[in-house]
Each structure stands twice: as C-alpha cells, then as structure tokens.
Design an enzyme around this catalytic site. Structure first.
Site, PDB file in Angstrom:
ATOM      1  N   HIS A  38      -3.487   7.357   2.357  1.00 37.86           N
ATOM      2  CA  HIS A  38      -3.850   6.022   1.882  1.00 37.86           C
ATOM      3  C   HIS A  38      -5.258   5.703   2.373  1.00 37.86           C
ATOM      4  O   HIS A  38      -5.604   5.981   3.514  1.00 37.86           O
ATOM      5  CB  HIS A  38      -2.840   5.017   2.443  1.00 37.86           C
ATOM      6  CG  HIS A  38      -3.217   3.594   2.200  1.00 37.86           C
ATOM      7  ND1 HIS A  38      -3.550   3.119   0.956  1.00 37.86           N
ATOM      8  CD2 HIS A  38      -3.336   2.537   3.057  1.00 37.86           C
ATOM      9  CE1 HIS A  38      -3.837   1.831   1.055  1.00 37.86           C
ATOM     10  NE2 HIS A  38      -3.725   1.459   2.309  1.00 37.86           N
ATOM     11  N   ASN A  90      -9.952  -0.238  -0.592  1.00 39.52           N
ATOM     12  CA  ASN A  90      -8.501  -0.090  -0.501  1.00 39.52           C
ATOM     13  C   ASN A  90      -7.876  -0.618  -1.802  1.00 39.52           C
ATOM     14  O   ASN A  90      -7.899  -1.819  -2.060  1.00 39.52           O
ATOM     15  CB  ASN A  90      -8.006  -0.894   0.711  1.00 39.52           C
ATOM     16  CG  ASN A  90      -6.511  -0.793   0.911  1.00 39.52           C
ATOM     17  OD1 ASN A  90      -5.779  -0.324   0.049  1.00 39.52           O
ATOM     18  ND2 ASN A  90      -6.045  -1.256   2.066  1.00 39.52           N
ATOM     19  N   CYS A 105       0.805  -1.242   0.000  1.00 37.10           N
ATOM     20  CA  CYS A 105       0.000   0.000   0.000  1.00 37.10           C
ATOM     21  C   CYS A 105       0.831   1.282   0.000  1.00 37.10           C
ATOM     22  O   CYS A 105       0.323   2.353  -0.331  1.00 37.10           O
ATOM     23  CB  CYS A 105      -0.922   0.021   1.209  1.00 37.10           C
ATOM     24  SG  CYS A 105      -2.042  -1.380   1.262  1.00 37.10           S
TER      25      CYS A 105
HETATM   26  O1  UT7 Z   1      -3.821  -0.750   3.981  1.00 37.17           O
HETATM   27  C1  UT7 Z   1      -3.408  -1.710   4.886  1.00 37.17           C
HETATM   28  C2  UT7 Z   1      -4.381  -2.845   4.842  1.00 37.17           C
HETATM   29  N1  UT7 Z   1      -5.573  -2.442   5.521  1.00 37.17           N
HETATM   30  C3  UT7 Z   1      -5.923  -2.985   6.654  1.00 37.17           C
HETATM   31  O2  UT7 Z   1      -5.271  -3.866   7.140  1.00 37.17           O
HETATM   32  C4  UT7 Z   1      -7.180  -2.516   7.305  1.00 37.17           C
HETATM   33  C5  UT7 Z   1      -6.976  -2.304   8.786  1.00 37.17           C
HETATM   34  N2  UT7 Z   1      -8.051  -2.861   9.608  1.00 37.17           N
HETATM   35  C6  UT7 Z   1      -9.339  -2.557   9.451  1.00 37.17           C
HETATM   36  O3  UT7 Z   1      -9.700  -1.794   8.581  1.00 37.17           O
HETATM   37  C7  UT7 Z   1     -10.340  -3.147  10.426  1.00 37.17           C
HETATM   38  O4  UT7 Z   1      -9.634  -3.818  11.451  1.00 37.17           O
HETATM   39  C8  UT7 Z   1     -11.326  -4.134   9.719  1.00 37.17           C
HETATM   40  C9  UT7 Z   1     -12.318  -3.341   8.875  1.00 37.17           C
HETATM   41  C10 UT7 Z   1     -10.562  -5.106   8.861  1.00 37.17           C
HETATM   42  C11 UT7 Z   1     -12.112  -4.910  10.777  1.00 37.17           C
HETATM   43  O5  UT7 Z   1     -12.752  -4.046  11.677  1.00 37.17           O
HETATM   44  P1  UT7 Z   1     -12.663  -4.327  13.250  1.00 37.17           P
HETATM   45  O6  UT7 Z   1     -13.528  -3.343  13.881  1.00 37.17           O
HETATM   46  O7  UT7 Z   1     -11.212  -4.318  13.613  1.00 37.17           O
HETATM   47  O8  UT7 Z   1     -13.317  -5.762  13.377  1.00 37.17           O
HETATM   48  P2  UT7 Z   1     -12.673  -7.095  13.934  1.00 37.17           P
HETATM   49  O9  UT7 Z   1     -11.639  -7.621  12.996  1.00 37.17           O
HETATM   50  O10 UT7 Z   1     -12.274  -6.886  15.342  1.00 37.17           O
HETATM   51  O11 UT7 Z   1     -13.919  -8.081  13.877  1.00 37.17           O
HETATM   52  C12 UT7 Z   1     -15.080  -7.872  14.680  1.00 37.17           C
HETATM   53  C13 UT7 Z   1     -16.071  -8.998  14.407  1.00 37.17           C
HETATM   54  C14 UT7 Z   1     -15.455 -10.392  14.530  1.00 37.17           C
HETATM   55  O12 UT7 Z   1     -16.449 -11.223  15.115  1.00 37.17           O
HETATM   56  P3  UT7 Z   1     -16.379 -11.571  16.681  1.00 37.17           P
HETATM   57  O13 UT7 Z   1     -15.046 -12.229  16.890  1.00 37.17           O
HETATM   58  O14 UT7 Z   1     -16.507 -10.252  17.386  1.00 37.17           O
HETATM   59  O15 UT7 Z   1     -17.562 -12.478  16.860  1.00 37.17           O
HETATM   60  C15 UT7 Z   1     -15.233 -10.821  13.112  1.00 37.17           C
HETATM   61  O16 UT7 Z   1     -15.294 -12.225  12.931  1.00 37.17           O
HETATM   62  O17 UT7 Z   1     -16.559  -8.904  13.052  1.00 37.17           O
HETATM   63  C16 UT7 Z   1     -16.401 -10.174  12.389  1.00 37.17           C
HETATM   64  N3  UT7 Z   1     -16.130  -9.928  10.989  1.00 37.17           N
HETATM   65  C17 UT7 Z   1     -17.104  -9.703  10.093  1.00 37.17           C
HETATM   66  N4  UT7 Z   1     -18.450  -9.687  10.203  1.00 37.17           N
HETATM   67  C18 UT7 Z   1     -19.154  -9.424   9.087  1.00 37.17           C
HETATM   68  C19 UT7 Z   1     -14.932  -9.832  10.363  1.00 37.17           C
HETATM   69  N5  UT7 Z   1     -15.118  -9.565   9.054  1.00 37.17           N
HETATM   70  C20 UT7 Z   1     -16.455  -9.492   8.862  1.00 37.17           C
HETATM   71  C21 UT7 Z   1     -17.255  -9.217   7.732  1.00 37.17           C
HETATM   72  N6  UT7 Z   1     -18.595  -9.194   7.898  1.00 37.17           N
HETATM   73  N7  UT7 Z   1     -16.722  -8.958   6.529  1.00 37.17           N
END
Ligand code: UT7
Length: 371
Positions: A249, A279, A111
C-alpha cells in the site's frame, strides 16, 4: 480445492494532476515539506464519478483476461468513496459492463480494501462457489477531503485498479493471507460530519472533517504490515529472500522504506509509485500491481508479497504466486471522457467552500472565547 489465479488486470488514473506546488497556492505547506515527509510529488483529481474509473479499469482487466462480462458471476468493489449509498457502485458497474449474471457487492475497509477483497475472493473460488470474479479497488477520495486541512489534504489522490480471478488447479494466486483490525485506535483516521452518527440538522453536516493522527498511523502501519508479512510467509513456507517483488500500500515513502528494512527486502524489490499518485487508498495495490506487470517487474512463477494498512485501523497482507502469463491476452480501448480543466480548476469551488467554512468556524471560536 481451486486456486484463484489473477488472469486479467487493468487500471485507470484520471488525467488532472495536482502538484505539491498547486497545494501550496491555497494551503500553508510546501513542496519541500510534502516530499521530505511523505515522498509524494503529485496526485490525480478525478473529473468523473468513481464508477467511471472503475468501469475503465474493469474493461481493461476483462480484456487482459479475455473474459466476456456476461460470464462474470461476481463483481466485488472495494472503496470508501462510492458513487452513492444506494445503489452500490458494483451494481452500477454490473449494469454498465453488461454482466447480468454477476452478484454485485461493495466492501469498505478503506486502504486495505483490495487485499480484504482478495482474501474473500480466494475463499469463494477455492470452494467452487464462484468461477469468474471481477475485483475492483479504488477511490475518488479527493471528493471527501477537507481542503482547509493540510495534515490530510496533501496525502491523497484518485485512482482505480481491477483484476479478474479464475479457478486454477495450479498453486497460483493468493497462497496465504491475513486480515485484521486495530479498532482500539480507529479514531486515528476518522472522516466526520458525514454519516448517520452525525447530527443532520446542523450547518456542519457534509462539511467533512478529518481527524487524523498521522504519527500514530505511521508507527502502527509499519509494525502491523511487517508482522502480517512475516505471518503470510510463514504460512506459505516461503523465505523472504524468495520474494521477487513487494507491492505494498502506498501511503508514504518513509513507511515503505521502514517496512522494507523491517522485513529485510532491498529497495529495488519494492514497487513505489506514491510519488506520482499519493495515497489512493483501496486503489494503491491494484494500480501498483498493474504498473509492475506493465514494466516487466513480475515474471512467471514469481512470489509477490503485498501488505496494507488504513482506516479502521485495518491491516492486511497477502503472498501471491504469479501464474504463467504476465502479458494481457487482449487490450481494451476503454478511456475516460476528456478533461478540459486543470486539477486546481476542478477543485476551486470546493477549496473556496472549505476555506469559507474554516473562517466561519474560527470566527465562532473567537466569539465564544470572548463571551
Ligand atoms: O494509508 C493510511 C493513511 N495514511 C496515513 O495515515 C499516513 C501516515 N502518516 C504519515 O504519512 C505522516 O505521519 C505524515 C506525512 C502525515 C506527517 O508526517 P510527520 O513526520 O509524522 O509529521 P507530523 O504530523 O509529526 O507534523 C510535523 C509538523 C507539525 O508542526 P509542529 O507541531 O512540529 O510545529 C505539523 O503541524 O509538520 C506540520 N505539518 C505540516 N507542515 C507543512 C503537518 N502537515 C503539514 C503540511 N505542510 N501539509
């Protein structure tokens, strides 16, 4: 010493739109979840090779600068999703453009690729080694997504942007930049089952899988980008209040909000298009830059601050001063070939393949547990 002025800019996004509702037809996710956690509403899916996105962006950027491709002396292309490993994509574009005098080089820092590229090109122009550089940043990242992994598949999209850099005696272009890498956490974004580290003679090879720790990346992204922004402002002796526009970004709207709050910039100064493209990795910054120019949000002499974070885990920031010209000198009629499919139609065979693979993996897991 010369400064590397951005004299041309162009972008290219493929037409097929993949909405959150489309994703919810085959993944256990929802529009509500994706919008609230990331701010993304839709992203684009390419129907052509990556070099074609690069070529259209390049032709538009060259027209904006009124530079003949035959006069280019370097083409640098930042991407992790090239057409092929050999020849590199910059070579393909060099040939298609008709730029036989140009060196052709691909770089991959995920990225942060566009800002890493700017950092390098600035040095090459400053020393007089190169006089007309085409820098391209973009991605055909949907090609490398695992469509059974909702945690990563919802985040990314395809797009490309390009700039032309030429020497100037005025203090314009990239005034200060920082690059770095938090490699201790490199496993937080990993594309596996593809590359020489992976066993070739297994059924898994080429069924790419993403190891993705979104929370870890989120925390590190905000912290590192904010610190890098402070450092480049310090180096240039510019106060954050003097910055007219921030072109960050685009990974997640919540990351952008947290970054703006940390560095003390009001939301209206931040360019945001993650809602429309997701992204696009190395493509986010050049595309956001081109849109900011087209919308008249960058004025002559403006300070423009940019920062990125991604796989590696690499980080980068740059402080630019825009030159006198914010409009293109010429326009190009370059276009992608038409696309007669929807994004879901383009992806259907890939979604099926990954779903079948995930089912096979699950069945093996159950068998192993019961043994
Ligand atoms: O440019 C560099 C690359 N970019 C990145 O790496 C992005 C950086 N990270 C993020 O943008 C955020 O961390 C995400 C958008 C990826 C995730 O958001 P979050 O608020 O950190 O959610 P989380 O990963 O903590 O997941 C929360 C819950 C989990 O369920 P439990 O364990 O609470 O029951 C996940 O399994 O949401 C669940 N989950 C989803 N639910 C519905 C994860 N992905 C999804 C999904 N749809 N697509």
């Amino acid at each position: 010493m010369y400064h590397a002025e951005i004299t041309g800019w162009g972008m290219c996004v493929p037409p097929a739109r993949l909405t959150n509702h489309d994703l919810a037809t085959f993944l256990d996710t929802s529009d509500e979840w994706i919008v609230s956690r990331s701010g993304i509403r839709e992203r684009r899916v390419s129907h052509v090779n990556f070099s074609e996105l690069g070529l259209v962006s390049a032709r538009r950027a060259l027209a904006a600068a009124d530079v003949d491709p035959a006069d280019l002396d370097l083409i640098m292309l930042a991407s992790l999703t090239n057409d092929s490993y050999c020849p590199n994509t910059a070579s393909i574009i060099q040939d298609e453009l008709g730029a036989p005098r140009a060196g052709a080089l691909d770089i991959n820092t995920a990225c942060t690729g566009f800002l890493y590229g700017m950092h390098l090109c600035r040095g090459l122009i400053a020393t007089g080694q190169h006089k007309k550089i085409l820098l391209i940043g973009g991605e055909f990242i949907t090609h490398y997504l695992n469509w059974s992994q909702r945690s990563s598949a919802i985040l990314f999209g395809d797009a490309c942007g390009a700039v032309v850099l030429e020497p100037s005696e005025k203090p314009v272009g990239l005034l200060a930049s920082r690059i770095g890498c938090e490699a201790d956490a490199k496993e937080a974004i990993q594309i596996t089952n593809f590359g020489s580290a992976y066993e070739r003679l297994t059924d898994d090879f080429l069924y790419v899988k993403w190891n993705f720790d979104g929370r870890e990346v989120f925390k590190r992204a905000v912290k590192s980008m904010a610190q890098a922004c402070v450092d480049v402002l310090d180096e240039a002796g510019v106060d954050i209040s003097e910055v007219a526009v921030v072109v960050p970004h685009q990974a997640n709207k919540r990351i952008l909000d947290a970054l703006a709050a940390r560095i003390g910039v009001p939301e209206e100064k931040v360019i945001i298009n993650v809602d429309r493209y997701g992204n696009t990795s190395a493509g986010t910054i050049p595309v956001a830059l081109v849109e900011a120019l087209e919308e008249g949000r960058i004025k002559p002499g403006d300070y423009v601050l940019s920062a990125a974070f991604g796989g590696g885990l690499t980080w980068a920031a740059g402080l630019f001063r825009w030159g006198d010209r914010v409009t293109p000198l010429k326009t190009s009629d370059a276009e992608l070939p038409p696309c007669d499919k929807t994004a879901l139609e383009l992806l259907a065979p890939h979604i099926k393949r990954y779903q079948e693979y995930a089912e096979r993996e699950k069945a093996t897991e159950i068998r192993e547990q019961s043994c």
